[in-house]
Design a protein around this motif. Structure first.
Motif, short mmCIF file in Angstrom:
data_model
loop_
_atom_site.label_atom_id
_atom_site.label_comp_id
_atom_site.label_asym_id
_atom_site.label_seq_id
_atom_site.Cartn_x
_atom_site.Cartn_y
_atom_site.Cartn_z
N ARG A 179 37.95 44.28 44.85
CA ARG A 179 37.63 45.63 44.39
C ARG A 179 37.01 45.62 43.00
NH1 ARG A 179 42.10 50.31 45.23
NH2 ARG A 179 41.95 49.35 47.31
N VAL A 180 37.61 44.90 42.06
CA VAL A 180 37.09 44.93 40.69
C VAL A 180 35.77 44.18 40.57
CG1 VAL A 180 39.35 45.27 39.63
CG2 VAL A 180 38.50 42.94 39.98
N THR A 181 35.63 43.09 41.30
CA THR A 181 34.38 42.33 41.24
C THR A 181 33.21 43.17 41.72
OG1 THR A 181 35.58 40.25 41.60
CG2 THR A 181 33.20 40.23 41.98
N GLU A 182 33.39 43.83 42.84
CA GLU A 182 32.33 44.67 43.40
C GLU A 182 31.97 45.81 42.45
OE1 GLU A 182 31.41 47.40 47.39
OE2 GLU A 182 33.32 46.36 47.17
N ARG A 183 32.96 46.47 41.89
CA ARG A 183 32.69 47.62 41.03
C ARG A 183 32.00 47.21 39.73
NH1 ARG A 183 38.43 51.03 41.55
NH2 ARG A 183 38.22 51.54 43.78
N ILE A 184 32.43 46.11 39.13
CA ILE A 184 31.81 45.68 37.87
C ILE A 184 30.36 45.26 38.10
CG2 ILE A 184 31.85 43.94 36.04
CD1 ILE A 184 34.91 43.94 36.29
N GLU A 185 30.12 44.48 39.16
CA GLU A 185 28.76 44.01 39.42
C GLU A 185 27.82 45.15 39.78
OE1 GLU A 185 29.29 40.99 42.36
OE2 GLU A 185 29.68 39.41 40.86
N GLN A 186 28.35 46.20 40.41
CA GLN A 186 27.53 47.35 40.76
C GLN A 186 27.20 48.21 39.54
OE1 GLN A 186 29.64 49.48 43.83
NE2 GLN A 186 28.78 48.25 45.50
N GLN A 187 28.14 48.31 38.61
CA GLN A 187 27.99 49.29 37.53
C GLN A 187 27.49 48.71 36.21
OE1 GLN A 187 31.42 51.95 37.15
NE2 GLN A 187 31.96 51.58 39.28
N LEU A 188 27.52 47.39 36.02
CA LEU A 188 27.06 46.80 34.77
C LEU A 188 26.00 45.74 35.06
CD1 LEU A 188 30.40 47.41 34.12
CD2 LEU A 188 29.43 46.80 31.90
N ALA A 189 24.81 45.99 34.57
CA ALA A 189 23.69 45.09 34.82
C ALA A 189 23.94 43.73 34.17
CB ALA A 189 22.40 45.70 34.28
N GLY A 190 23.70 42.67 34.94
CA GLY A 190 23.77 41.32 34.39
C GLY A 190 25.15 40.79 34.12
N ALA A 191 26.19 41.47 34.58
CA ALA A 191 27.55 41.01 34.31
C ALA A 191 27.91 39.83 35.20
CB ALA A 191 28.54 42.14 34.53
N GLN A 192 28.46 38.79 34.59
CA GLN A 192 29.05 37.70 35.35
C GLN A 192 30.56 37.93 35.40
OE1 GLN A 192 27.54 33.52 34.88
NE2 GLN A 192 26.78 34.32 32.93
N VAL A 193 31.10 38.05 36.59
CA VAL A 193 32.53 38.31 36.72
C VAL A 193 33.24 37.00 37.09
CG1 VAL A 193 34.30 39.69 37.84
CG2 VAL A 193 32.01 40.65 37.48
N CYS A 194 34.18 36.62 36.24
CA CYS A 194 34.96 35.41 36.46
C CYS A 194 36.43 35.79 36.60
CB CYS A 194 34.81 34.45 35.28
SG CYS A 194 33.10 34.03 34.86
N HIS A 195 37.20 34.88 37.16
CA HIS A 195 38.63 35.14 37.33
C HIS A 195 39.41 33.87 37.03
CE1 HIS A 195 37.69 38.95 39.33
NE2 HIS A 195 36.77 38.28 40.01
N ALA A 196 40.55 34.05 36.37
CA ALA A 196 41.45 32.93 36.12
C ALA A 196 42.82 33.50 35.80
CB ALA A 196 40.96 32.07 34.95
N GLY A 197 43.86 32.77 36.16
CA GLY A 197 45.16 33.28 35.79
C GLY A 197 46.31 32.75 36.61
N HIS A 198 47.41 33.48 36.48
CA HIS A 198 48.70 33.03 36.98
C HIS A 198 48.99 33.72 38.32
CE1 HIS A 198 48.46 32.34 32.71
NE2 HIS A 198 48.65 33.61 32.45
N ILE A 199 48.55 33.12 39.37
CA ILE A 199 48.61 33.80 40.65
C ILE A 199 50.06 34.03 41.11
CG2 ILE A 199 48.54 31.71 42.10
CD1 ILE A 199 46.50 33.32 43.86
N GLY A 200 50.97 33.19 40.66
CA GLY A 200 52.35 33.33 41.09
C GLY A 200 53.05 34.57 40.59
N ASP A 201 52.56 35.17 39.48
CA ASP A 201 53.17 36.40 38.98
C ASP A 201 52.21 37.58 39.04
OD1 ASP A 201 51.52 36.00 36.66
OD2 ASP A 201 53.06 34.69 35.82
#
Length: 476
Positions: A365-387
């Motif tokens: 959801r967030v990746t699609e919305r950011i890429e649609q609404q902000l030109a040239g944005a690279q969306v990355c993800h990292a973190g603590h999946i267990g929590d």
């Protein structure tokens, strides 16, 4: 309100000595902004006490002079929580000189340290007594215990050990009127009334100044194994975590997810870092299993478990580190993330959490919305999946967002997208970085009214003059 700066400096110098009262703009510059240079303040002075008694005396003087106080530790925060306000007289009270290890009680598995103690030094003190303090994050060599307590820091070990709320046994706090609350109890069980220490954990210095803490230690780990695993998607990562927990129990020391785009940025800006495997999958998990028993063969157990996971179609490839150096190289990909992103462009890093089961939907959801609404944005993800705490990181091109105003407008847009999605899915707008100055307005927007009312009641009860870190968490 005008303040006589020279008179102020003399008053503070009488308490801690003139050499520890900084008023020269050049000497104060590094303390007046956050480490990313995004937030700047205008403090009248930087005060550097070296004892709890000096902190208490400085607070009493500030109350008398009606000068606001901004507690500051290693200044590694990501939400502007240790920057002075621009709209009222304030001083920065830097606690880095309160850096002593007061006691290591190996039999009680507890460690008493002062607020300015660097996390790496606290971990070393524990290791010297064959124990471990398990909190670990990228700024381990510069972040300080007081700031970690005040922001309820998390890091890579939350899955197994919890965040600072679970790792603090007791606190010493200078209250807003200058009194010292001695809550340095090294007890696991204490049901005598309200658990007062929890009021100050995560309060970001708005209710008092943490000057020391009793931390919970754990048995030292003697064996461990690390792997980097390639996966098709976030759902597979969630399923792999559950499978690992069924196979090895609570021996999972860390379980971190990174998108391929994020790893590529780390490699591009990470000063010679290399990936131990080809980056031909969209998602990767960095994991470690560990135990205190030297009889357990961690590497064999991890290899066996990953082979079984492969048979269950939970992963597409894996690399198991065969020595400590290779394991360190894997984890360098995670711990160099913030620094690499800073060099990649204007970075907006979010710190939300959602139920683990809803992470796949949240990420899409967030990746699609950011890429649609902000030109040239690279969306990355990292973190603590267990929590449920995956950091959504939008790296924005400086060619598109050239001015400070354009960057801040874009950051506001990104934050609203991510925060709205997290709340829609039953999550929180802040999982471990805190509210600080950055998210005050969004807290008002997304936090229930009754929650905000109770928080304001606490603030008024502890700090009726609003001198403690004003404008952080709650609007000044």
């Amino acid at each position: 309100m005008s303040v006589d700066g020279a008179l102020l400096a003399r008053r503070f110098a009488d308490i801690i000595g003139g050499s520890r009262v900084l008023t020269d703009p050049e000497a104060m510059a590094a303390f007046q902004q956050d480490w990313r240079g995004r937030y700047r303040g205008s403090a009248l002075a930087v005060l550097m006490p070296s004892s709890t008694q000096e902190v208490a005396a400085l607070v009493k003087a500030c109350v008398e002079l009606q000068v606001a106080i901004v507690p500051q530790g290693g200044n590694t925060g990501l939400t502007g929580g240790a920057v002075a306000p621009d709209d009222r007289p304030a001083v920065i009270l830097n606690l880095s000189r309160l850096n002593r290890i007061r006691e290591v009680d190996a039999r009680n598995n507890s460690l008493t340290v002062e607020a300015g103690c660097i996390l790496a030094h606290a971990r070393e003190a524990a290791e010297a007594s064959q124990r471990q303090f398990p909190l670990l994050l990228g700024s381990v060599g510069s972040c300080e215990i007081g700031g970690l307590v005040s922001t309820n820091a998390g890091g890579t070990g939350v899955l197994r050990y919890g965040n600072m709320r679970e790792l603090v046994l007791g606190l010493e706090v200078v209250l807003p009127d200058g009194r010292v609350w001695d809550g340095l109890r090294a007890l696991r069980k204490d049901n005598a009334g309200y658990d007062l220490k929890q009021l100050f954990i995560g309060a970001e210095g708005t209710l008092g100044i943490v000057t020391a803490a009793v931390l919970k230690l754990h048995p030292q780990l003697n064996v461990s194994a690390t792997a980097m695993v390639a996966l098709a998607g976030v759902r597979q990562a969630v399923d792999l975590l559950r499978f690992m927990q069924e196979q090895v129990g609570n021996r999972i020391e860390a379980f971190e997810i990174m998108s391929r785009r994020q790893i590529e940025l780390v490699l591009q800006h990470g000063h010679g870092l290399q990936s131990p495997m080809a980056l031909d999958s969209p998602w990767y998990v960095l994991m470690e299993i560990a135990d205190s028993s030297s009889q357990w063969d961690a590497v064999a157990e991890l290899e066996r478990t990953l082979e079984a996971a492969f048979d269950h179609d939970l992963l597409s490839d894996a690399v198991v580190a065969t020595d400590v150096a290779k394991a360190r190289r894997i984890w360098e990909l995670r711990h160099n993330l913030s620094e690499a992103n800073r060099h990649a462009g204007f970075t907006v890093s979010n710190d939300t959490s959602v139920p683990v089961s809803r992470l796949p939907e949240f990420i899409d959801r967030v990746t699609e919305r950011i890429e649609q609404q902000l030109a040239g944005a690279q969306v990355c993800h990292a973190g603590h999946i267990g929590d449920g705490n995956i950091h959504v990181i939008a790296v924005l091109s400086r060619a598109v967002h050239a001015t400070a105003e354009q960057c801040e407008a874009a950051a506001t847009q990104v934050n609203l997208i991510v925060h709205a999605a997290s709340v829609e899915l039953g999550g929180s707008i802040s999982a471990e970085h805190g509210i600080g100055r950055m998210h005050v307005a969004r807290l008002e927007r997304f936090k229930p009214a009754l929650d905000l009312q109770m928080m304001r009641t606490l603030k008024q009860a502890f700090d009726p003059m609003n001198l403690m870190n004003p404008g952080k968490i709650l609007r000044a």
